[in-house]
Design a protein around this motif. Structure first.
Motif, PDB file in Angstrom:
ATOM      1  N   ALA A   1       0.827  -1.202   0.000  1.00  0.00           N
ATOM      2  CA  ALA A   1       0.000   0.000   0.000  1.00  0.00           C
ATOM      3  C   ALA A   1       0.864   1.256   0.000  1.00  0.00           C
ATOM      4  N   ALA A   2       1.964   1.211   0.754  1.00  0.00           N
ATOM      5  CA  ALA A   2       2.872   2.366   0.799  1.00  0.00           C
ATOM      6  C   ALA A   2       3.516   2.591  -0.568  1.00  0.00           C
ATOM      7  N   TYR A   3       3.909   1.526  -1.218  1.00  0.00           N
ATOM      8  CA  TYR A   3       4.527   1.651  -2.538  1.00  0.00           C
ATOM      9  C   TYR A   3       3.527   2.212  -3.547  1.00  0.00           C
ATOM     10  N   ALA A   4       2.289   1.683  -3.520  1.00  0.00           N
ATOM     11  CA  ALA A   4       1.264   2.160  -4.450  1.00  0.00           C
ATOM     12  C   ALA A   4       0.977   3.642  -4.242  1.00  0.00           C
ATOM     13  N   ARG A   5       0.970   4.072  -2.977  1.00  0.00           N
ATOM     14  CA  ARG A   5       0.729   5.484  -2.694  1.00  0.00           C
ATOM     15  C   ARG A   5       1.861   6.345  -3.234  1.00  0.00           C
ATOM     16  N   GLN A   6       3.094   5.910  -3.062  1.00  0.00           N
ATOM     17  CA  GLN A   6       4.234   6.666  -3.579  1.00  0.00           C
ATOM     18  C   GLN A   6       4.179   6.775  -5.098  1.00  0.00           C
ATOM     19  N   GLN A   7       3.811   5.679  -5.755  1.00  0.00           N
ATOM     20  CA  GLN A   7       3.705   5.713  -7.211  1.00  0.00           C
ATOM     21  C   GLN A   7       2.611   6.668  -7.665  1.00  0.00           C
ATOM     22  N   ALA A   8       1.472   6.628  -6.976  1.00  0.00           N
ATOM     23  CA  ALA A   8       0.371   7.524  -7.331  1.00  0.00           C
ATOM     24  C   ALA A   8       0.757   8.981  -7.137  1.00  0.00           C
ATOM     25  N   GLN A   9       1.505   9.263  -6.081  1.00  0.00           N
ATOM     26  CA  GLN A   9       1.933  10.634  -5.833  1.00  0.00           C
ATOM     27  C   GLN A   9       2.916  11.107  -6.883  1.00  0.00           C
ATOM     28  N   ARG A  10       3.686  10.195  -7.435  1.00  0.00           N
ATOM     29  CA  ARG A  10       4.603  10.573  -8.511  1.00  0.00           C
ATOM     30  C   ARG A  10       3.833  10.887  -9.784  1.00  0.00           C
ATOM     31  N   GLU A  11       2.731  10.193  -9.986  1.00  0.00           N
ATOM     32  CA  GLU A  11       1.956  10.357 -11.215  1.00  0.00           C
ATOM     33  C   GLU A  11       1.024  11.553 -11.161  1.00  0.00           C
ATOM     34  N   ILE A  12       0.536  11.936 -10.002  1.00  0.00           N
ATOM     35  CA  ILE A  12      -0.388  13.050  -9.876  1.00  0.00           C
ATOM     36  C   ILE A  12      -0.118  13.785  -8.573  1.00  0.00           C
ATOM     37  N   SER A  13      -0.126  15.081  -8.644  1.00  0.00           N
ATOM     38  CA  SER A  13       0.020  15.882  -7.436  1.00  0.00           C
ATOM     39  C   SER A  13      -1.034  16.986  -7.448  1.00  0.00           C
ATOM     40  N   VAL A  14      -1.532  17.324  -6.266  1.00  0.00           N
ATOM     41  CA  VAL A  14      -2.529  18.379  -6.113  1.00  0.00           C
ATOM     42  C   VAL A  14      -2.021  19.338  -5.045  1.00  0.00           C
ATOM     43  N   GLU A  15      -1.937  20.623  -5.398  1.00  0.00           N
ATOM     44  CA  GLU A  15      -1.447  21.626  -4.465  1.00  0.00           C
ATOM     45  C   GLU A  15      -2.505  22.696  -4.230  1.00  0.00           C
ATOM     46  N   LEU A  16      -2.559  23.180  -3.010  1.00  0.00           N
ATOM     47  CA  LEU A  16      -3.452  24.274  -2.672  1.00  0.00           C
ATOM     48  C   LEU A  16      -2.859  25.588  -3.166  1.00  0.00           C
ATOM     49  N   VAL A  17      -3.707  26.406  -3.784  1.00  0.00           N
ATOM     50  CA  VAL A  17      -3.296  27.719  -4.284  1.00  0.00           C
ATOM     51  C   VAL A  17      -4.144  28.776  -3.583  1.00  0.00           C
ATOM     52  N   TRP A  18      -3.492  29.839  -3.126  1.00  0.00           N
ATOM     53  CA  TRP A  18      -4.202  30.821  -2.293  1.00  0.00           C
ATOM     54  C   TRP A  18      -3.632  32.216  -2.516  1.00  0.00           C
ATOM     55  N   THR A  19      -4.503  33.169  -2.718  1.00  0.00           N
ATOM     56  CA  THR A  19      -4.123  34.576  -2.717  1.00  0.00           C
ATOM     57  C   THR A  19      -4.869  35.253  -1.582  1.00  0.00           C
ATOM     58  N   GLY A  20      -4.181  36.104  -0.849  1.00  0.00           N
ATOM     59  CA  GLY A  20      -4.791  36.780   0.289  1.00  0.00           C
ATOM     60  C   GLY A  20      -3.993  36.518   1.548  1.00  0.00           C
ATOM     61  N   PRO A  21      -4.578  36.783   2.705  1.00  0.00           N
ATOM     62  CA  PRO A  21      -3.858  36.582   3.973  1.00  0.00           C
ATOM     63  C   PRO A  21      -3.421  35.136   4.135  1.00  0.00           C
ATOM     64  N   THR A  22      -2.206  34.945   4.626  1.00  0.00           N
ATOM     65  CA  THR A  22      -1.685  33.603   4.860  1.00  0.00           C
ATOM     66  C   THR A  22      -1.347  33.432   6.338  1.00  0.00           C
ATOM     67  N   THR A  23      -1.046  32.198   6.721  1.00  0.00           N
ATOM     68  CA  THR A  23      -0.625  31.893   8.087  1.00  0.00           C
ATOM     69  C   THR A  23       0.657  31.077   8.009  1.00  0.00           C
ATOM     70  N   PRO A  24       1.389  30.977   9.106  1.00  0.00           N
ATOM     71  CA  PRO A  24       2.611  30.165   9.092  1.00  0.00           C
ATOM     72  C   PRO A  24       2.351  28.674   9.229  1.00  0.00           C
ATOM     73  N   PHE A  25       1.080  28.264   9.293  1.00  0.00           N
ATOM     74  CA  PHE A  25       0.758  26.883   9.608  1.00  0.00           C
ATOM     75  C   PHE A  25       0.465  26.013   8.386  1.00  0.00           C
ATOM     76  N   VAL A  26       0.101  26.638   7.276  1.00  0.00           N
ATOM     77  CA  VAL A  26      -0.260  25.877   6.075  1.00  0.00           C
ATOM     78  C   VAL A  26       0.488  26.462   4.888  1.00  0.00           C
ATOM     79  N   ALA A  27       1.226  25.609   4.189  1.00  0.00           N
ATOM     80  CA  ALA A  27       1.978  26.059   3.021  1.00  0.00           C
ATOM     81  C   ALA A  27       1.050  26.160   1.812  1.00  0.00           C
TER      82      ALA A  27
END
Length: 250
Positions: A73-99
């Motif tokens: 399961a760990a290997y499959a997750r690593q492979q999936a993360q290599r194939e697709i990534s999703v990142e949060l995008v934000w404009t406006g006030p930020t905090t030091p807790f979430v990148a």
């Protein structure tokens, strides 16, 4: 068992999963190591581990099999993360807790790294010199650029300004598209989507229009998706709207 293992793998690093696998190898459910909880440090991971151990106790699966399930399961997750990534995008006030990544940064990266084609959709577009410069640079290196925008009221749309004329003067090589033939039930519809897709491999879905305020001052949110079927599907859908004449070049 598989669901419980997958849930746990999503919360722990591969090295922690390998350590857990080492602990359960050679044992049976009734003989499991009571110190397994020392390998997890967050409440959510402890709950997931408890669920996995409870499920294991209800089976006759050996520790060797469970270890194999965890590692697989760990290997499959690593492979999936290599194939697709999703990142949060934000404009406006930020905090030091979430990148997060800024809207303008993501959009410029997507334009600059396009290899063959780029499709942008926005409600309005003006006052975005950085984006205009990036689009013209992309066009200069041979990238095919298509842009779908809402139109002015005088051209069948809903805006008092004319984003088509603005974009035509700013990025003259771009193919500009409109949605003005809107049969029921879309008679009062608007081009309200804000998306960008490059090469069918990276897609950006956002609340932000192509305006200076949206890219610099407003509170806007979105996600950038690299790899997987969503960018491919989005590109295919937008191109199909052209082929079926739902949207037309102007």
């Amino acid at each position: 068992m598989l669901i419980a293992a997958t849930d746990l793998v999503a919360l722990l690093s591969p090295s922690r999963i390998e350590a857990l696998a080492d602990r359960v190898r050679g044992s049976m459910p009734a003989e499991r190591d009571r110190s397994l909880h020392q390998l997890v440090t967050t409440p959510a991971a402890r709950v997931a581990l408890d669920r996995l151990l409870t499920t294991w106790e209800q089976t006759a699966i050996s520790g060797d099999v469970l270890a194999g399930i965890l590692v697989g399961a760990a290997y499959a997750r690593q492979q999936a993360q290599r194939e697709i990534s999703v990142e949060l995008v934000w404009t406006g006030p930020t905090t030091p807790f979430v990148a997060t990544r800024r809207t303008e940064q993501v959009l410029l990266d997507l334009i600059r790294h396009a290899q063959s084609d780029l499709f942008l959709v926005s409600f309005v577009a003006y006052d975005v010199s950085s984006v205009v410069d990036a689009l013209n640079a992309a066009a200069a290196r041979g990238i095919e650029i298509r842009i779908l925008l809402e139109t002015s009221a005088s051209h069948g749309g809903s805006l008092s300004v004319d984003p088509i004329a603005t974009m035509r003067s700013c990025v003259p090589s771009a193919g500009l598209y409109v949605w003005t033939d809107r049969p029921a039930p879309f008679t009062e519809g608007r081009v309200h989507a804000k998306v960008a897709v490059a090469d069918g491999s990276t897609a950006f879905l956002t609340s932000a229009n192509l305006t200076g305020h949206a890219l610099e001052k407003n509170m806007e949110a979105g996600v950038v998706i690299s790899g997987g079927h969503i960018p491919t599907g989005l590109r295919a859908h937008l191109h199909a709207l052209i082929e079926t004449k739902v949207i037309r070049r102007t």
